[in-house]
Write a protein that holds these residues in place. Structure first.
Motif, PDB file in Angstrom:
ATOM      1  N   UNK A  15       0.855  -1.182   0.000  1.00 25.12           N
ATOM      2  CA  UNK A  15       0.000   0.000   0.000  1.00 25.12           C
ATOM      3  C   UNK A  15       0.892   1.234   0.000  1.00 25.12           C
ATOM      4  N   UNK A  16       0.727   2.074  -1.032  1.00 30.60           N
ATOM      5  CA  UNK A  16       1.493   3.314  -1.145  1.00 30.60           C
ATOM      6  C   UNK A  16       0.522   4.477  -1.045  1.00 30.60           C
ATOM      7  N   UNK A  17       0.837   5.440  -0.180  1.00 35.47           N
ATOM      8  CA  UNK A  17      -0.013   6.605  -0.011  1.00 35.47           C
ATOM      9  C   UNK A  17       0.742   7.856  -0.463  1.00 35.47           C
ATOM     10  N   UNK A  18       0.079   8.693  -1.244  1.00 32.57           N
ATOM     11  CA  UNK A  18       0.659   9.971  -1.628  1.00 32.57           C
ATOM     12  C   UNK A  18      -0.349  11.073  -1.330  1.00 32.57           C
ATOM     13  N   UNK A  19       0.157  12.275  -1.055  1.00 34.41           N
ATOM     14  CA  UNK A  19      -0.762  13.385  -0.824  1.00 34.41           C
ATOM     15  C   UNK A  19      -0.114  14.516  -0.060  1.00 34.41           C
ATOM     16  N   UNK A  20      -0.814  15.621  -0.032  1.00 37.74           N
ATOM     17  CA  UNK A  20      -0.412  16.806   0.717  1.00 37.74           C
ATOM     18  C   UNK A  20      -1.257  16.883   1.977  1.00 37.74           C
ATOM     19  N   UNK A  21      -0.672  17.358   3.059  1.00 42.70           N
ATOM     20  CA  UNK A  21      -1.435  17.512   4.295  1.00 42.70           C
ATOM     21  C   UNK A  21      -2.428  18.646   4.118  1.00 42.70           C
ATOM     22  N   UNK A  22      -3.705  18.338   4.367  1.00 45.65           N
ATOM     23  CA  UNK A  22      -4.775  19.277   4.080  1.00 45.65           C
ATOM     24  C   UNK A  22      -5.166  20.133   5.275  1.00 45.65           C
TER      25      UNK A  22
END
Length: 220
Positions: free
Chosen positions: A136-143
């Motif tokens: 499981x790979x998670x990508x994103x910006x802290x919102x």
């Protein structure tokens, strides 16, 4: 990529600043693992937001000549899917209704814009890859949204030694020297730092969350 190749972690968080290249990095990681997978999901808050990662992956595979264009089905607001020449299937998924993240067990899931998705979607994704001991790979910006603080908690756990095969790291915006040639000292980065202030700049550009505003001694 070393963590993925060595299987030193099965849950990997790539938390990036805006325009850091986290989407390209996450998709490249998926592409590296495709030969060992039968089914891969690109899980996003909705189908639209999964489109960019799907296009990145499609471009990689077309350049390598390992996917036939007739085996690619791409839609803007609906599910996209493709199948490689050796039979790996890639599908986009929406977490609009986390209860529907079910059916088959994928070998790998790329959770796109994880900071915009509910904690239940993360739990469902973990359960889906568990059967095949998948990745499981998670990508994103802290919102900065209180309802999505789970992504920040995951980050702080993954940057420290843990027993859950979890590894997290950040990609700051200035790591993308194509957009910011001067790196950390690029004039545009300094401008954003002045405009956003320390908290927002750390989260939106540095890819590092700031502890809750309720803390009396933030430094701790």
């Amino acid at each position: 990529f070393l963590a993925i190749a060595s299987r030193s972690a099965r849950t990997i968080g790539i938390s990036g600043g805006e325009r850091s290249g986290k989407s390209a990095a996450g998709t490249a990681a998926v592409a590296c693992c495709l030969p060992w997978c039968k089914l891969v999901w690109l899980l996003a808050p909705d189908y639209k937001q999964a489109r960019a990662e799907f296009e990145y992956l499609q471009d990689y595979l077309l350049k390598l000549g390992v996917v036939d264009p007739k085996n690619i089905s791409m839609h803007f607001e609906e599910q996209c899917h493709l199948e490689t020449n050796w039979g790996t299937k890639v599908e986009t998924k929406s977490s609009t209704d986390p209860t529907k993240i079910a059916s088959f067990a994928p070998d790998m899931i790329l959770m796109v814009e994880a900071g915009q998705q509910p904690y239940m979607a993360f739990l469902k994704a973990q359960a889906r890859v568990a059967e095949k001991r998948g990745l499981l790979i998670l990508t994103g910006t802290f919102e900065g949204m209180e309802s999505q603080r789970w992504y920040e908690h995951l980050y702080w756990k993954g940057v420290r030694p843990n027993d859950d095969e979890l590894l997290c790291f950040s990609m700051p915006s200035w790591s993308n020297t194509k957009v910011y040639p001067g790196g950390r000292n690029d004039p545009e980065i300094h401008k954003l730092e002045r405009l956003l202030g320390p908290t927002l700049f750390s989260e939106r550009c540095g890819g590092v969350p700031i502890k809750s505003e309720g803390l009396v001694f933030r430094e701790f």
